[in-house]
Design a protein around this motif. Structure first.
Motif, PDB file in Angstrom:
ATOM      1  N   VAL A 134      32.109  34.078  27.430  1.00  0.00           N
ATOM      2  CA  VAL A 134      31.571  33.216  28.479  1.00  0.00           C
ATOM      3  C   VAL A 134      31.390  34.032  29.759  1.00  0.00           C
ATOM      4  O   VAL A 134      32.320  34.687  30.209  1.00  0.00           O
ATOM      5  CB  VAL A 134      32.516  32.016  28.736  1.00  0.00           C
ATOM      6  CG1 VAL A 134      32.014  31.158  29.878  1.00  0.00           C
ATOM      7  CG2 VAL A 134      32.674  31.189  27.473  1.00  0.00           C
ATOM      8  N   PRO A 135      30.193  33.988  30.337  1.00  0.00           N
ATOM      9  CA  PRO A 135      29.976  34.755  31.567  1.00  0.00           C
ATOM     10  C   PRO A 135      30.768  34.171  32.731  1.00  0.00           C
ATOM     11  O   PRO A 135      30.894  32.958  32.859  1.00  0.00           O
ATOM     12  CB  PRO A 135      28.466  34.622  31.817  1.00  0.00           C
ATOM     13  CG  PRO A 135      28.075  33.374  31.108  1.00  0.00           C
ATOM     14  CD  PRO A 135      29.014  33.238  29.938  1.00  0.00           C
ATOM     15  N   GLU A 136      31.322  35.055  33.541  1.00  0.00           N
ATOM     16  CA  GLU A 136      32.033  34.650  34.742  1.00  0.00           C
ATOM     17  C   GLU A 136      31.212  35.074  35.949  1.00  0.00           C
ATOM     18  O   GLU A 136      30.393  35.985  35.860  1.00  0.00           O
ATOM     19  CB  GLU A 136      33.411  35.314  34.807  1.00  0.00           C
ATOM     20  CG  GLU A 136      34.345  34.865  33.717  1.00  0.00           C
ATOM     21  CD  GLU A 136      35.724  35.510  33.812  1.00  0.00           C
ATOM     22  OE1 GLU A 136      35.878  36.512  34.546  1.00  0.00           O
ATOM     23  OE2 GLU A 136      36.642  35.012  33.152  1.00  0.00           O
ATOM     24  N   ARG A 137      31.424  34.397  37.049  1.00  0.00           N
ATOM     25  CA  ARG A 137      30.764  34.748  38.300  1.00  0.00           C
ATOM     26  C   ARG A 137      31.846  34.899  39.356  1.00  0.00           C
ATOM     27  O   ARG A 137      32.720  34.043  39.466  1.00  0.00           O
ATOM     28  CB  ARG A 137      29.785  33.636  38.676  1.00  0.00           C
ATOM     29  CG  ARG A 137      28.735  34.093  39.650  1.00  0.00           C
ATOM     30  CD  ARG A 137      27.672  33.043  39.870  1.00  0.00           C
ATOM     31  NE  ARG A 137      26.926  32.774  38.644  1.00  0.00           N
ATOM     32  CZ  ARG A 137      26.184  31.689  38.463  1.00  0.00           C
ATOM     33  NH1 ARG A 137      26.104  30.770  39.406  1.00  0.00           N
ATOM     34  NH2 ARG A 137      25.511  31.514  37.353  1.00  0.00           N
ATOM     35  N   SER A 138      31.783  35.981  40.116  1.00  0.00           N
ATOM     36  CA  SER A 138      32.791  36.241  41.152  1.00  0.00           C
ATOM     37  C   SER A 138      32.170  36.175  42.537  1.00  0.00           C
ATOM     38  O   SER A 138      31.024  36.584  42.743  1.00  0.00           O
ATOM     39  CB  SER A 138      33.416  37.617  40.941  1.00  0.00           C
ATOM     40  OG  SER A 138      34.113  37.659  39.718  1.00  0.00           O
TER      41      SER A 138
ATOM     42  N   ILE B 241      36.811  26.617  38.212  1.00  0.00           N
ATOM     43  CA  ILE B 241      37.508  27.693  38.922  1.00  0.00           C
ATOM     44  C   ILE B 241      38.540  28.316  37.988  1.00  0.00           C
ATOM     45  O   ILE B 241      39.428  27.629  37.489  1.00  0.00           O
ATOM     46  CB  ILE B 241      38.206  27.171  40.193  1.00  0.00           C
ATOM     47  CG1 ILE B 241      37.195  26.512  41.125  1.00  0.00           C
ATOM     48  CG2 ILE B 241      38.950  28.313  40.911  1.00  0.00           C
ATOM     49  CD1 ILE B 241      37.809  25.815  42.328  1.00  0.00           C
ATOM     50  N   MET B 242      38.401  29.608  37.758  1.00  0.00           N
ATOM     51  CA  MET B 242      39.370  30.343  36.944  1.00  0.00           C
ATOM     52  C   MET B 242      40.472  30.957  37.824  1.00  0.00           C
ATOM     53  O   MET B 242      41.635  30.914  37.481  1.00  0.00           O
ATOM     54  CB  MET B 242      38.678  31.442  36.142  1.00  0.00           C
ATOM     55  CG  MET B 242      37.669  30.917  35.133  1.00  0.00           C
ATOM     56  SD  MET B 242      38.386  29.757  33.955  1.00  0.00           S
ATOM     57  CE  MET B 242      39.520  30.814  33.090  1.00  0.00           C
ATOM     58  N   ARG B 243      40.060  31.559  38.957  1.00  0.00           N
ATOM     59  CA  ARG B 243      40.999  32.185  39.893  1.00  0.00           C
ATOM     60  C   ARG B 243      40.510  31.949  41.313  1.00  0.00           C
ATOM     61  O   ARG B 243      39.302  31.926  41.556  1.00  0.00           O
ATOM     62  CB  ARG B 243      41.074  33.690  39.642  1.00  0.00           C
ATOM     63  CG  ARG B 243      41.843  34.072  38.387  1.00  0.00           C
ATOM     64  CD  ARG B 243      41.885  35.590  38.167  1.00  0.00           C
ATOM     65  NE  ARG B 243      40.637  36.134  37.630  1.00  0.00           N
ATOM     66  CZ  ARG B 243      40.199  35.959  36.394  1.00  0.00           C
ATOM     67  NH1 ARG B 243      40.888  35.247  35.554  1.00  0.00           N
ATOM     68  NH2 ARG B 243      39.080  36.501  35.990  1.00  0.00           N
ATOM     69  N   GLY B 244      41.452  31.774  42.238  1.00  0.00           N
ATOM     70  CA  GLY B 244      41.122  31.637  43.643  1.00  0.00           C
ATOM     71  C   GLY B 244      40.982  30.191  44.088  1.00  0.00           C
ATOM     72  O   GLY B 244      41.271  29.256  43.341  1.00  0.00           O
TER      73      GLY B 244
ATOM     74  N   SER C 180      41.416  24.543  43.414  1.00  0.00           N
ATOM     75  CA  SER C 180      42.135  25.694  42.873  1.00  0.00           C
ATOM     76  C   SER C 180      41.859  25.841  41.373  1.00  0.00           C
ATOM     77  O   SER C 180      41.090  25.066  40.803  1.00  0.00           O
ATOM     78  CB  SER C 180      43.625  25.520  43.166  1.00  0.00           C
ATOM     79  OG  SER C 180      44.088  24.291  42.673  1.00  0.00           O
ATOM     80  N   PRO C 181      42.467  26.831  40.717  1.00  0.00           N
ATOM     81  CA  PRO C 181      42.190  27.059  39.295  1.00  0.00           C
ATOM     82  C   PRO C 181      42.288  25.792  38.447  1.00  0.00           C
ATOM     83  O   PRO C 181      43.150  24.946  38.659  1.00  0.00           O
ATOM     84  CB  PRO C 181      43.236  28.093  38.899  1.00  0.00           C
ATOM     85  CG  PRO C 181      43.418  28.894  40.159  1.00  0.00           C
ATOM     86  CD  PRO C 181      43.386  27.846  41.252  1.00  0.00           C
ATOM     87  N   ASN C 182      41.350  25.701  37.512  1.00  0.00           N
ATOM     88  CA  ASN C 182      41.179  24.593  36.570  1.00  0.00           C
ATOM     89  C   ASN C 182      40.534  23.361  37.183  1.00  0.00           C
ATOM     90  O   ASN C 182      40.338  22.370  36.488  1.00  0.00           O
ATOM     91  CB  ASN C 182      42.479  24.232  35.848  1.00  0.00           C
ATOM     92  CG  ASN C 182      42.958  25.371  34.995  1.00  0.00           C
ATOM     93  OD1 ASN C 182      42.171  25.998  34.296  1.00  0.00           O
ATOM     94  ND2 ASN C 182      44.242  25.677  35.082  1.00  0.00           N
ATOM     95  N   ASP C 183      40.173  23.412  38.465  1.00  0.00           N
ATOM     96  CA  ASP C 183      39.385  22.338  39.068  1.00  0.00           C
ATOM     97  C   ASP C 183      37.914  22.617  38.797  1.00  0.00           C
ATOM     98  O   ASP C 183      37.504  23.761  38.619  1.00  0.00           O
ATOM     99  CB  ASP C 183      39.602  22.268  40.585  1.00  0.00           C
ATOM    100  CG  ASP C 183      40.941  21.665  40.970  1.00  0.00           C
ATOM    101  OD1 ASP C 183      41.552  20.961  40.152  1.00  0.00           O
ATOM    102  OD2 ASP C 183      41.368  21.916  42.117  1.00  0.00           O
TER     103      ASP C 183
ATOM    104  N   THR D 204      39.162  32.233  49.042  1.00  0.00           N
ATOM    105  CA  THR D 204      39.753  33.509  48.633  1.00  0.00           C
ATOM    106  C   THR D 204      38.760  34.132  47.664  1.00  0.00           C
ATOM    107  O   THR D 204      37.745  33.516  47.337  1.00  0.00           O
ATOM    108  CB  THR D 204      41.103  33.296  47.917  1.00  0.00           C
ATOM    109  OG1 THR D 204      40.867  32.554  46.705  1.00  0.00           O
ATOM    110  CG2 THR D 204      42.104  32.541  48.784  1.00  0.00           C
ATOM    111  N   ASP D 205      39.031  35.327  47.185  1.00  0.00           N
ATOM    112  CA  ASP D 205      38.209  35.867  46.104  1.00  0.00           C
ATOM    113  C   ASP D 205      38.349  34.897  44.930  1.00  0.00           C
ATOM    114  O   ASP D 205      39.460  34.476  44.593  1.00  0.00           O
ATOM    115  CB  ASP D 205      38.701  37.254  45.688  1.00  0.00           C
ATOM    116  CG  ASP D 205      38.449  38.301  46.763  1.00  0.00           C
ATOM    117  OD1 ASP D 205      37.696  38.020  47.720  1.00  0.00           O
ATOM    118  OD2 ASP D 205      39.000  39.402  46.638  1.00  0.00           O
ATOM    119  N   VAL D 206      37.215  34.513  44.336  1.00  0.00           N
ATOM    120  CA  VAL D 206      37.245  33.537  43.248  1.00  0.00           C
ATOM    121  C   VAL D 206      36.484  34.050  42.032  1.00  0.00           C
ATOM    122  O   VAL D 206      35.536  34.827  42.154  1.00  0.00           O
ATOM    123  CB  VAL D 206      36.672  32.158  43.647  1.00  0.00           C
ATOM    124  CG1 VAL D 206      37.497  31.498  44.723  1.00  0.00           C
ATOM    125  CG2 VAL D 206      35.233  32.235  44.058  1.00  0.00           C
TER     126      VAL D 206
END
Length: 146
Positions: free
Chosen positions: A16-20, A40-43, A58-61, A82-84
């Motif tokens: 699965v592609p992620e975007r930062s 949201i995975m991180r941040g 936050s993560p999982n939202d 934050t960095d996400v």
């Protein structure tokens, strides 16, 4: 906007592609067309409408789902606090999940800003109308793809 009990983590995986986004970067702006929602995975991500703070996620939202439900433009601006790292979920993926996973549909509906505001800000779009629109669009999507 929050997960409402559904494990949105199933949307992630090695393929699965992620975007930062870096802290302070705008993910989308109020008025932008909606092509996807995000997990949201991180941040952390801040949601603001008309320069008013709405929520910090936050993560999982998830966020951005209401514009996919009602077909309108973005009604808020999402900014990386934050960095996400995000997982984008296309409208096609979203409609597939709604049609094949009823609990996802209920969770997405509960997490939408309509769950806390009674509807899309400033449009009079009620939760019931959003839910009806969501299910009709998913049904049409499924009948077109089969």
């Amino acid at each position: 906007m929050t997960s409402g009990g559904f494990n949105f983590g199933i949307l992630s995986g090695p393929e699965v592609p992620e975007r930062s986004y870096g802290a302070g970067e705008v993910i989308f702006r109020e008025g932008d067309p909606a092509r996807e929602m995000f997990l949201i995975m991180r941040g952390t991500v801040a949601i603001r409408a008309e320069n008013h703070f709405i929520a910090e996620l936050s993560p999982n939202d998830i966020f951005g789902e209401m514009a996919l439900i009602d077909g309108g433009a973005r009604s808020a601006t999402a900014t990386a606090e934050t960095d996400v790292t995000l997982i984008p979920v296309s409208e096609k993926q979203f409609l597939f999940l709604v049609s094949e996973t009823p609990f996802f549909a209920l969770s997405a509906n509960a997490s939408s800003r309509g769950a806390s505001t009674g509807g899309r800000a400033g449009t009079g779009f009620s939760r019931a109308e959003a839910r009806q629109s969501l299910f009709l669009r998913a049904r049409r999507s499924r009948s077109v793809s089969t």
